[in-house]
Design a protein around this motif. Structure first.
Motif, PDB file in Angstrom:
ATOM      1  N   THR A  19       0.831  -1.184   0.000  1.00  0.00           N
ATOM      2  CA  THR A  19       0.000   0.000   0.000  1.00  0.00           C
ATOM      3  C   THR A  19       0.875   1.246   0.000  1.00  0.00           C
ATOM      4  O   THR A  19       1.781   1.366   0.822  1.00  0.00           O
ATOM      5  N   ILE A  20       0.602   2.142  -0.924  1.00  0.00           N
ATOM      6  CA  ILE A  20       1.331   3.397  -0.975  1.00  0.00           C
ATOM      7  C   ILE A  20       0.480   4.490  -0.346  1.00  0.00           C
ATOM      8  O   ILE A  20      -0.745   4.519  -0.521  1.00  0.00           O
ATOM      9  N   SER A  21       1.115   5.351   0.383  1.00  0.00           N
ATOM     10  CA  SER A  21       0.412   6.445   1.039  1.00  0.00           C
ATOM     11  C   SER A  21       1.334   7.646   1.111  1.00  0.00           C
ATOM     12  O   SER A  21       2.528   7.549   0.831  1.00  0.00           O
ATOM     13  N   LYS A  22       0.781   8.772   1.489  1.00  0.00           N
ATOM     14  CA  LYS A  22       1.579   9.990   1.555  1.00  0.00           C
ATOM     15  C   LYS A  22       1.176  10.878   2.711  1.00  0.00           C
ATOM     16  O   LYS A  22       0.057  10.817   3.220  1.00  0.00           O
ATOM     17  N   ASP A  23       2.115  11.696   3.102  1.00  0.00           N
ATOM     18  CA  ASP A  23       1.897  12.729   4.093  1.00  0.00           C
ATOM     19  C   ASP A  23       2.306  14.033   3.416  1.00  0.00           C
ATOM     20  O   ASP A  23       3.489  14.340   3.315  1.00  0.00           O
ATOM     21  N   ASN A  24       1.332  14.777   2.933  1.00  0.00           N
ATOM     22  CA  ASN A  24       1.613  15.983   2.165  1.00  0.00           C
ATOM     23  C   ASN A  24       2.331  17.056   2.978  1.00  0.00           C
ATOM     24  O   ASN A  24       3.141  17.807   2.441  1.00  0.00           O
ATOM     25  N   THR A  25       2.025  17.129   4.250  1.00  0.00           N
ATOM     26  CA  THR A  25       2.653  18.150   5.078  1.00  0.00           C
ATOM     27  C   THR A  25       4.145  17.900   5.251  1.00  0.00           C
ATOM     28  O   THR A  25       4.912  18.830   5.485  1.00  0.00           O
ATOM     29  N   LYS A  26       4.543  16.666   5.135  1.00  0.00           N
ATOM     30  CA  LYS A  26       5.948  16.300   5.292  1.00  0.00           C
ATOM     31  C   LYS A  26       6.615  15.932   3.973  1.00  0.00           C
ATOM     32  O   LYS A  26       7.799  15.597   3.965  1.00  0.00           O
ATOM     33  N   ASN A  27       5.863  15.998   2.884  1.00  0.00           N
ATOM     34  CA  ASN A  27       6.375  15.604   1.575  1.00  0.00           C
ATOM     35  C   ASN A  27       7.024  14.230   1.631  1.00  0.00           C
ATOM     36  O   ASN A  27       8.123  14.020   1.108  1.00  0.00           O
ATOM     37  N   THR A  28       6.331  13.322   2.254  1.00  0.00           N
ATOM     38  CA  THR A  28       6.858  11.985   2.446  1.00  0.00           C
ATOM     39  C   THR A  28       5.876  10.952   1.921  1.00  0.00           C
ATOM     40  O   THR A  28       4.673  11.050   2.154  1.00  0.00           O
ATOM     41  N   VAL A  29       6.410   9.979   1.217  1.00  0.00           N
ATOM     42  CA  VAL A  29       5.615   8.878   0.695  1.00  0.00           C
ATOM     43  C   VAL A  29       6.066   7.594   1.369  1.00  0.00           C
ATOM     44  O   VAL A  29       7.262   7.386   1.598  1.00  0.00           O
ATOM     45  N   HIS A  30       5.104   6.755   1.677  1.00  0.00           N
ATOM     46  CA  HIS A  30       5.397   5.487   2.332  1.00  0.00           C
ATOM     47  C   HIS A  30       4.935   4.330   1.467  1.00  0.00           C
ATOM     48  O   HIS A  30       3.993   4.440   0.691  1.00  0.00           O
ATOM     49  N   LEU A  31       5.613   3.235   1.623  1.00  0.00           N
ATOM     50  CA  LEU A  31       5.200   1.997   0.989  1.00  0.00           C
ATOM     51  C   LEU A  31       5.148   0.933   2.067  1.00  0.00           C
ATOM     52  O   LEU A  31       6.185   0.486   2.559  1.00  0.00           O
ATOM     53  N   GLN A  32       3.938   0.566   2.434  1.00  0.00           N
ATOM     54  CA  GLN A  32       3.751  -0.487   3.416  1.00  0.00           C
ATOM     55  C   GLN A  32       3.735  -1.816   2.682  1.00  0.00           C
ATOM     56  O   GLN A  32       2.890  -2.043   1.820  1.00  0.00           O
TER      57      GLN A  32
END
Length: 117
Positions: free
Chosen positions: A68-81
């Protein structure tokens, strides 16, 4: 100019989980796409998952239901679970970025994911 720094890679047992993170910095445009690619020895680079600034996601069939890909726009960070990891998931995972109207593409240095049985 955009800089991408990946983290979270490592060694995991088959069936286990890992979460990758990609922190973007620099000239980040509001409208953009970020993605995770992976490349294993002897194989061509594969798009694993992508996500737009609007939250639209795409996931490769090979990992659908597990990653699952997700993002945190406030931190400009993308995660891949990554869950239920398989031996075939072992690769160098690289973060990718492009703004909507730019020809420029940026790559992170990559983070190694190793899956053991």
């Amino acid at each position: 100019q955009v800089q991408l720094v990946e983290s979270g890679g490592g060694l995991v047992q088959a069936g286990g989980s890992l979460r990758l993170s990609c922190a973007a910095s620099g000239s980040i445009f509001r409208l953009n796409t970020m993605a995770w690619y992976r490349q294993a020895p002897g194989k061509q680079r594969e798009l694993v998952a992508s996500i737009t600034s609007g939250g639209i996601t795409n996931t490769a069939n090979s990992v659908k239901g597990r990653f699952t890909i997700s993002k945190d726009n406030t931190k400009n960070t993308v995660h891949l679970q990554m869950n239920s990891l398989k031996l075939g998931d072992a690769a160098v995972y690289c973060c990718w970025y492009s703004s909507s109207c730019s020809l420029a593409v940026y790559w992170g240095q990559g983070t190694q994911v190793t899956v053991s049985s």
